[in-house]
Design a protein around this motif. Sequence first.
Motif, PDB file in Angstrom:
ATOM      1  N   GLU A 178       0.808  -1.217   0.000  1.00  0.00           N
ATOM      2  CA  GLU A 178       0.000   0.000   0.000  1.00  0.00           C
ATOM      3  C   GLU A 178       0.843   1.270   0.000  1.00  0.00           C
ATOM      4  O   GLU A 178       0.414   2.306  -0.488  1.00  0.00           O
ATOM      5  CB  GLU A 178      -0.935   0.001   1.211  1.00  0.00           C
ATOM      6  CG  GLU A 178      -2.219  -0.764   0.920  1.00  0.00           C
ATOM      7  CD  GLU A 178      -2.853  -1.319   2.168  1.00  0.00           C
ATOM      8  OE1 GLU A 178      -2.497  -0.877   3.275  1.00  0.00           O
ATOM      9  OE2 GLU A 178      -3.708  -2.211   2.024  1.00  0.00           O
ATOM     10  N   THR A 179       2.035   1.184   0.583  1.00  0.00           N
ATOM     11  CA  THR A 179       2.871   2.388   0.639  1.00  0.00           C
ATOM     12  C   THR A 179       4.234   2.107   0.002  1.00  0.00           C
ATOM     13  O   THR A 179       4.628   0.951  -0.158  1.00  0.00           O
ATOM     14  CB  THR A 179       3.113   2.811   2.098  1.00  0.00           C
ATOM     15  OG1 THR A 179       3.804   1.732   2.745  1.00  0.00           O
ATOM     16  CG2 THR A 179       1.816   3.084   2.816  1.00  0.00           C
ATOM     17  N   THR A 180       4.932   3.195  -0.331  1.00  0.00           N
ATOM     18  CA  THR A 180       6.260   3.013  -0.919  1.00  0.00           C
ATOM     19  C   THR A 180       7.220   2.425   0.109  1.00  0.00           C
ATOM     20  O   THR A 180       8.090   1.639  -0.230  1.00  0.00           O
ATOM     21  CB  THR A 180       6.824   4.347  -1.439  1.00  0.00           C
ATOM     22  OG1 THR A 180       6.650   5.330  -0.430  1.00  0.00           O
ATOM     23  CG2 THR A 180       6.125   4.788  -2.700  1.00  0.00           C
ATOM     24  N   ASP A 181       7.045   2.795   1.364  1.00  0.00           N
ATOM     25  CA  ASP A 181       7.900   2.231   2.409  1.00  0.00           C
ATOM     26  C   ASP A 181       7.781   0.716   2.445  1.00  0.00           C
ATOM     27  O   ASP A 181       8.760  -0.005   2.605  1.00  0.00           O
ATOM     28  CB  ASP A 181       7.503   2.777   3.787  1.00  0.00           C
ATOM     29  CG  ASP A 181       7.955   4.207   3.961  1.00  0.00           C
ATOM     30  OD1 ASP A 181       8.800   4.648   3.152  1.00  0.00           O
ATOM     31  OD2 ASP A 181       7.453   4.876   4.877  1.00  0.00           O
ATOM     32  N   GLU A 182       6.549   0.258   2.277  1.00  0.00           N
ATOM     33  CA  GLU A 182       6.293  -1.174   2.292  1.00  0.00           C
ATOM     34  C   GLU A 182       7.033  -1.831   1.127  1.00  0.00           C
ATOM     35  O   GLU A 182       7.645  -2.889   1.289  1.00  0.00           O
ATOM     36  CB  GLU A 182       4.785  -1.407   2.189  1.00  0.00           C
ATOM     37  CG  GLU A 182       4.345  -2.789   2.613  1.00  0.00           C
ATOM     38  CD  GLU A 182       2.829  -2.931   2.620  1.00  0.00           C
ATOM     39  OE1 GLU A 182       2.133  -1.899   2.529  1.00  0.00           O
ATOM     40  OE2 GLU A 182       2.358  -4.070   2.688  1.00  0.00           O
ATOM     41  N   LYS A 202       4.796   5.871  -6.328  1.00  0.00           N
ATOM     42  CA  LYS A 202       3.619   6.393  -5.638  1.00  0.00           C
ATOM     43  C   LYS A 202       2.399   6.337  -6.566  1.00  0.00           C
ATOM     44  O   LYS A 202       1.325   5.892  -6.179  1.00  0.00           O
ATOM     45  CB  LYS A 202       3.881   7.842  -5.209  1.00  0.00           C
ATOM     46  CG  LYS A 202       3.785   8.029  -3.704  1.00  0.00           C
ATOM     47  CD  LYS A 202       4.039   9.461  -3.335  1.00  0.00           C
ATOM     48  CE  LYS A 202       5.251   9.580  -2.435  1.00  0.00           C
ATOM     49  NZ  LYS A 202       5.700  10.942  -2.236  1.00  0.00           N
ATOM     50  N   LYS A 206      -0.989   3.870  -6.428  1.00  0.00           N
ATOM     51  CA  LYS A 206      -2.335   4.452  -6.442  1.00  0.00           C
ATOM     52  C   LYS A 206      -3.180   3.755  -7.507  1.00  0.00           C
ATOM     53  O   LYS A 206      -4.333   3.394  -7.278  1.00  0.00           O
ATOM     54  CB  LYS A 206      -2.237   5.955  -6.746  1.00  0.00           C
ATOM     55  CG  LYS A 206      -2.975   6.810  -5.720  1.00  0.00           C
ATOM     56  CD  LYS A 206      -2.866   8.277  -6.073  1.00  0.00           C
ATOM     57  CE  LYS A 206      -1.721   8.961  -5.360  1.00  0.00           C
ATOM     58  NZ  LYS A 206      -1.453  10.314  -5.855  1.00  0.00           N
TER      59      LYS A 206
END
Lengths: 220, 176
Positions: A178-182, A202, A206
């Motif tokens: 879900e996130t870029t960190d992930e 990103k 999305k």
Amino acid sequence: MGDKGGDNFWVASAGGKSSMKTKPRKDDSSGKTKKAKKVQFEYEGATQENIMFSSKSGGKGDLRNGKGDKGSNGPRKTVVKKDTTPLELLVEQELPKNVNCMMDCEAAEILEGIRDQMVLLSADPAIKLPASFDKAFEYAKVSSRFADPQSVMQALQILRKHGAAESEICMIANVCPETTDEVFALVPSLKVKKSRLAEPLKDVLKELAMLKTTKDSPFA
Amino acid sequence: MFFHIVLERNMQLHPRHFGRHLRDNLVSKLMKDVEGTCSGRHGFVVAITGIEDIGKGLIRDGTGFVTFPVKYQCVVCRPFKGEILEAVVTMVNKMGFFAEAGPVQIFVSNHLIPDDMEFQSGDTPNYTTSDGSVKIQKESEVRLKIIGTRVDATEIFCIGTIKDDFLGVINDPAGA
């Protein structure tokens, strides 16, 4: 207890190998390297199979290094935390060239086609799909979150332009973060290209979120 | 991870299978021989998707069998070290838990389960956090990372970890 020892060995051998591979850091951690190696030798005489395993293991992280030490001389939890060389995907190096990675959703589509074909052919009892087919199909079906593999591929194409490998792209599609960190935590090999990838990633995430089908729908 | 790959195999066929249906016979023998097998290099051969090329047959001296080199496309499934995948827990014990992702078996040792998760024995053995918010038991879905693989003739066995960021339970059957 026997199992535990075996498990520790796996871990130890992989760690030993890794310390040999991470050449640049060999100097500053030579003491550790030796220790890890020693563990490997101690066990190497044990079974043939284990030796095969250790020779096969590629580059990997300190995670197991710590575990290796643990096996030989008491707990040393701090080392586990120092995950400086994360386990990287080496798909491209380990497989021959004529290989295309597939996303789970692509695989599900293809396997479904084959299964439907087999239903027609099943008059011939000699041809039967093996159990591993059913399992693989089930897995692909359950873990694929997208109904339309083509549009997913299209969305992910941008990442290829920014230097992401095929296998990394497939893994993003399979895991569906879900996130870029992930993404960077789960696919550490992308960290090198973080500066270039962060922005396009990103947008891609999305887009993937929009393409995602709700997880329950395949079972409904 | 799944792959599309072109493989080659020499198929031996008895002369009684020759004739108009030679190709069909060859393909069905190939499917019988290859599908479901596994190797360290390619992983599980899940299904043959197409035949690229069938070469000229070569008669084996003394037997009458003919060897055909067959190039075929297939879907293979192979786990990689460093791969993240979602697996279903099949068994939990104090050593750790076993999980399954398609045809691949994975063992996650209790050393590779986060330290705050404790083993609870009972009817449904499980690993639970001290506050009880997260539970791993049979049928739970977990996201794990492969750290080691071993291949034998009929199965691929992996060692996995959930002791890392963004890994762990994704779907708890008890909570659902």
